[in-house]
Design a protein around this motif. Structure first.
Motif, PDB file in Angstrom:
ATOM      1  N   LYS A 114       0.840  -1.204   0.000  1.00 16.03           N
ATOM      2  CA  LYS A 114       0.000   0.000   0.000  1.00 16.03           C
ATOM      3  C   LYS A 114       0.870   1.248   0.000  1.00 16.03           C
ATOM      4  CE  LYS A 114      -3.787  -2.225   2.416  1.00 16.03           C
ATOM      5  NZ  LYS A 114      -4.441  -2.403   3.695  1.00 16.03           N
ATOM      6  N   ALA A 115       1.938   1.219   0.775  1.00 18.16           N
ATOM      7  CA  ALA A 115       2.825   2.386   0.861  1.00 18.16           C
ATOM      8  C   ALA A 115       3.479   2.679  -0.482  1.00 18.16           C
ATOM      9  CB  ALA A 115       3.891   2.163   1.931  1.00 18.16           C
ATOM     10  N   ALA A 116       3.946   1.645  -1.174  1.00 21.45           N
ATOM     11  CA  ALA A 116       4.588   1.839  -2.483  1.00 21.45           C
ATOM     12  C   ALA A 116       3.581   2.373  -3.496  1.00 21.45           C
ATOM     13  CB  ALA A 116       5.191   0.524  -2.979  1.00 21.45           C
ATOM     14  N   PHE A 117       2.364   1.851  -3.459  1.00 23.63           N
ATOM     15  CA  PHE A 117       1.327   2.318  -4.384  1.00 23.63           C
ATOM     16  C   PHE A 117       0.995   3.782  -4.115  1.00 23.63           C
ATOM     17  CE2 PHE A 117      -3.117   2.849  -5.741  1.00 23.63           C
ATOM     18  CZ  PHE A 117      -3.028   2.404  -7.055  1.00 23.63           C
ATOM     19  N   ALA A 118       0.865   4.143  -2.838  1.00 21.49           N
ATOM     20  CA  ALA A 118       0.550   5.527  -2.476  1.00 21.49           C
ATOM     21  C   ALA A 118       1.651   6.472  -2.959  1.00 21.49           C
ATOM     22  CB  ALA A 118       0.366   5.650  -0.963  1.00 21.49           C
ATOM     23  N   ARG A 119       2.913   6.079  -2.762  1.00 20.37           N
ATOM     24  CA  ARG A 119       4.030   6.907  -3.242  1.00 20.37           C
ATOM     25  C   ARG A 119       3.976   7.065  -4.756  1.00 20.37           C
ATOM     26  NH1 ARG A 119       7.024   4.144   0.522  1.00 20.37           N
ATOM     27  NH2 ARG A 119       7.692   2.619  -1.010  1.00 20.37           N
ATOM     28  N   GLU A 120       3.669   5.976  -5.438  1.00 17.74           N
ATOM     29  CA  GLU A 120       3.634   5.992  -6.900  1.00 17.74           C
ATOM     30  C   GLU A 120       2.585   6.970  -7.442  1.00 17.74           C
ATOM     31  OE1 GLU A 120       1.983   2.789  -9.856  1.00 17.74           O
ATOM     32  OE2 GLU A 120       3.939   2.163  -9.099  1.00 17.74           O
ATOM     33  N   ILE A 121       1.448   7.056  -6.769  1.00 20.72           N
ATOM     34  CA  ILE A 121       0.394   7.951  -7.254  1.00 20.72           C
ATOM     35  C   ILE A 121       0.513   9.351  -6.659  1.00 20.72           C
ATOM     36  CG2 ILE A 121      -1.227   6.102  -7.770  1.00 20.72           C
ATOM     37  CD1 ILE A 121      -2.690   6.818  -5.142  1.00 20.72           C
ATOM     38  N   GLY A 122       1.479   9.546  -5.753  1.00 20.65           N
ATOM     39  CA  GLY A 122       1.725  10.876  -5.202  1.00 20.65           C
ATOM     40  C   GLY A 122       0.783  11.270  -4.089  1.00 20.65           C
ATOM     41  N   VAL A 123       0.376  10.286  -3.296  1.00 16.58           N
ATOM     42  CA  VAL A 123      -0.545  10.530  -2.189  1.00 16.58           C
ATOM     43  C   VAL A 123       0.116  10.025  -0.915  1.00 16.58           C
ATOM     44  CG1 VAL A 123      -2.799   9.883  -1.241  1.00 16.58           C
ATOM     45  CG2 VAL A 123      -2.560  10.280  -3.673  1.00 16.58           C
ATOM     46  N   GLY A 124      -0.119  10.719   0.183  1.00 21.23           N
ATOM     47  CA  GLY A 124       0.398  10.258   1.468  1.00 21.23           C
ATOM     48  C   GLY A 124      -0.216   8.920   1.857  1.00 21.23           C
ATOM     49  N   TYR A 125       0.573   8.112   2.542  1.00 22.85           N
ATOM     50  CA  TYR A 125       0.121   6.779   2.928  1.00 22.85           C
ATOM     51  C   TYR A 125      -1.171   6.845   3.736  1.00 22.85           C
ATOM     52  CZ  TYR A 125      -0.005   2.230   5.221  1.00 22.85           C
ATOM     53  OH  TYR A 125      -0.406   1.014   5.695  1.00 22.85           O
ATOM     54  N   GLN A 126      -1.210   7.719   4.757  1.00 17.54           N
ATOM     55  CA  GLN A 126      -2.396   7.770   5.606  1.00 17.54           C
ATOM     56  C   GLN A 126      -3.628   8.255   4.828  1.00 17.54           C
ATOM     57  OE1 GLN A 126      -2.508   6.522   8.827  1.00 17.54           O
ATOM     58  NE2 GLN A 126      -4.675   6.655   8.313  1.00 17.54           N
ATOM     59  N   THR A 127      -3.422   9.169   3.908  1.00 16.51           N
ATOM     60  CA  THR A 127      -4.530   9.625   3.059  1.00 16.51           C
ATOM     61  C   THR A 127      -5.083   8.461   2.257  1.00 16.51           C
ATOM     62  OG1 THR A 127      -3.595  11.840   2.902  1.00 16.51           O
ATOM     63  CG2 THR A 127      -5.156  11.205   1.171  1.00 16.51           C
ATOM     64  N   PHE A 128      -4.183   7.676   1.682  1.00 20.94           N
ATOM     65  CA  PHE A 128      -4.602   6.523   0.888  1.00 20.94           C
ATOM     66  C   PHE A 128      -5.369   5.527   1.753  1.00 20.94           C
ATOM     67  CE2 PHE A 128      -3.482   2.313  -1.021  1.00 20.94           C
ATOM     68  CZ  PHE A 128      -4.314   2.424  -2.129  1.00 20.94           C
ATOM     69  N   ILE A 129      -4.873   5.269   2.962  1.00 25.59           N
ATOM     70  CA  ILE A 129      -5.571   4.346   3.869  1.00 25.59           C
ATOM     71  C   ILE A 129      -6.983   4.871   4.171  1.00 25.59           C
ATOM     72  CG2 ILE A 129      -5.558   3.417   6.230  1.00 25.59           C
ATOM     73  CD1 ILE A 129      -3.545   2.091   4.299  1.00 25.59           C
ATOM     74  N   ASN A 130      -7.096   6.179   4.383  1.00 20.20           N
ATOM     75  CA  ASN A 130      -8.414   6.760   4.641  1.00 20.20           C
ATOM     76  C   ASN A 130      -9.352   6.557   3.444  1.00 20.20           C
ATOM     77  OD1 ASN A 130      -7.552   7.603   7.150  1.00 20.20           O
ATOM     78  ND2 ASN A 130      -7.091   9.688   6.473  1.00 20.20           N
ATOM     79  N   TRP A 131      -8.828   6.649   2.230  1.00 19.26           N
ATOM     80  CA  TRP A 131      -9.641   6.405   1.043  1.00 19.26           C
ATOM     81  C   TRP A 131     -10.121   4.961   1.015  1.00 19.26           C
ATOM     82  CZ3 TRP A 131      -6.404   8.874  -3.485  1.00 19.26           C
ATOM     83  CH2 TRP A 131      -6.337  10.267  -3.295  1.00 19.26           C
ATOM     84  N   LEU A 132      -9.254   4.037   1.400  1.00 12.30           N
ATOM     85  CA  LEU A 132      -9.635   2.621   1.402  1.00 12.30           C
ATOM     86  C   LEU A 132     -10.729   2.345   2.429  1.00 12.30           C
ATOM     87  CD1 LEU A 132      -6.140   0.875   1.068  1.00 12.30           C
ATOM     88  CD2 LEU A 132      -7.882   1.158  -0.699  1.00 12.30           C
ATOM     89  N   ARG A 133     -10.673   3.035   3.549  1.00  8.67           N
ATOM     90  CA  ARG A 133     -11.696   2.861   4.603  1.00  8.67           C
ATOM     91  C   ARG A 133     -13.020   3.495   4.226  1.00  8.67           C
ATOM     92  NH1 ARG A 133      -7.813   4.633   9.500  1.00  8.67           N
ATOM     93  NH2 ARG A 133      -6.545   2.757   9.551  1.00  8.67           N
ATOM     94  N   GLY A 134     -12.919   4.611   3.438  1.00  3.41           N
ATOM     95  CA  GLY A 134     -14.080   5.432   3.117  1.00  3.41           C
ATOM     96  C   GLY A 134     -15.057   4.730   2.264  1.00  3.41           C
TER      97      GLY A 134
END
Length: 134
Positions: A114-134
Motif C-alpha cells: 500500500k505504501a509503495a502504491f501511495a508513493r507511486e500515485i503521489g498521495v500520502g500513505y495515511q490519506t490513501f488508507i483513509n480512502w480505502l476505509r471510506g
C-alpha cells in the motif's frame, strides 16, 4: 566533471528507461548491437549515474550533502528563494474511487505494498488508507 554531468543527463533522459553496455562496459545503442550481433546487458541508468557520480566524489544518496550542495548553489547564484512550496493536490470522489479500484487490481496481483502504491500515485500513505476505509 562537466562531461560526467552532461553524460548523466543524456543517460537519464533516454526514452526506453535503460542504457545498454557491452561486455567491456562500453555504452551502445540496442539496435546497433543487434545489427552487429553484439551481446549487451541492460543497465538502470539511474543506478549507473549515481555510482559514477559517487566515484567522482558526489554522494547523491547523502541527503545532508545534497542539502548543503543546493544551499551552496543558491548562495553562489544568488537564487536563495528558499525551499519550494508545492500546492496540495485535491482529488475528486470519482478520482479517489478510480484509484481505489486500481489498488484492488494491484493488490490482487500481489505486486506492491500500500505504501509503495501511495508513493507511486503521489498521495500520502495515511490519506490513501483513509480512502480505502471510506
Amino acid at each position: 566533471m562537466r562531461d560526467l554531468i552532461k553524460d548523466a543527463i543524456v543517460d537519464l533522459k533516454k526514452g526506453d528507461g535503460f542504457i545498454y553496455v557491452t561486455a567491456d562496459g562500453s555504452k551502445i545503442d540496442l539496435h546497433d548491437a543487434a545489427k552487429q550481433g553484439i551481446s549487451v546487458t541492460p543497465v538502470n541508468p539511474k543506478a549507473q549515474v549515481i555510482k559514477k557520480l559517487e566515484e567522482a566524489g558526489l554522494p547523491l544518496n547523502d541527503t545532508r550533502f545534497l542539502n548543503e550542495l543546493n544551499e551552496l548553489i543558491s548562495l553562489v547564484t544568488g537564487n536563495s528563494a528558499g525551499p519550494k512550496v508545492t500546492k496540495r493536490r485535491t482529488f475528486s470522489d470519482a478520482e479517489k474511487s478510480k484509484i481505489v479500484e486500481e489498488w484492488k487490481k494491484v493488490e490482487a496481483a500481489g505486486k506492491k505494498t500500500k505504501a509503495a502504491f501511495a508513493r507511486e500515485i503521489g498521495v500520502g500513505y495515511q490519506t490513501f488508507i483513509n480512502w480505502l476505509r471510506g
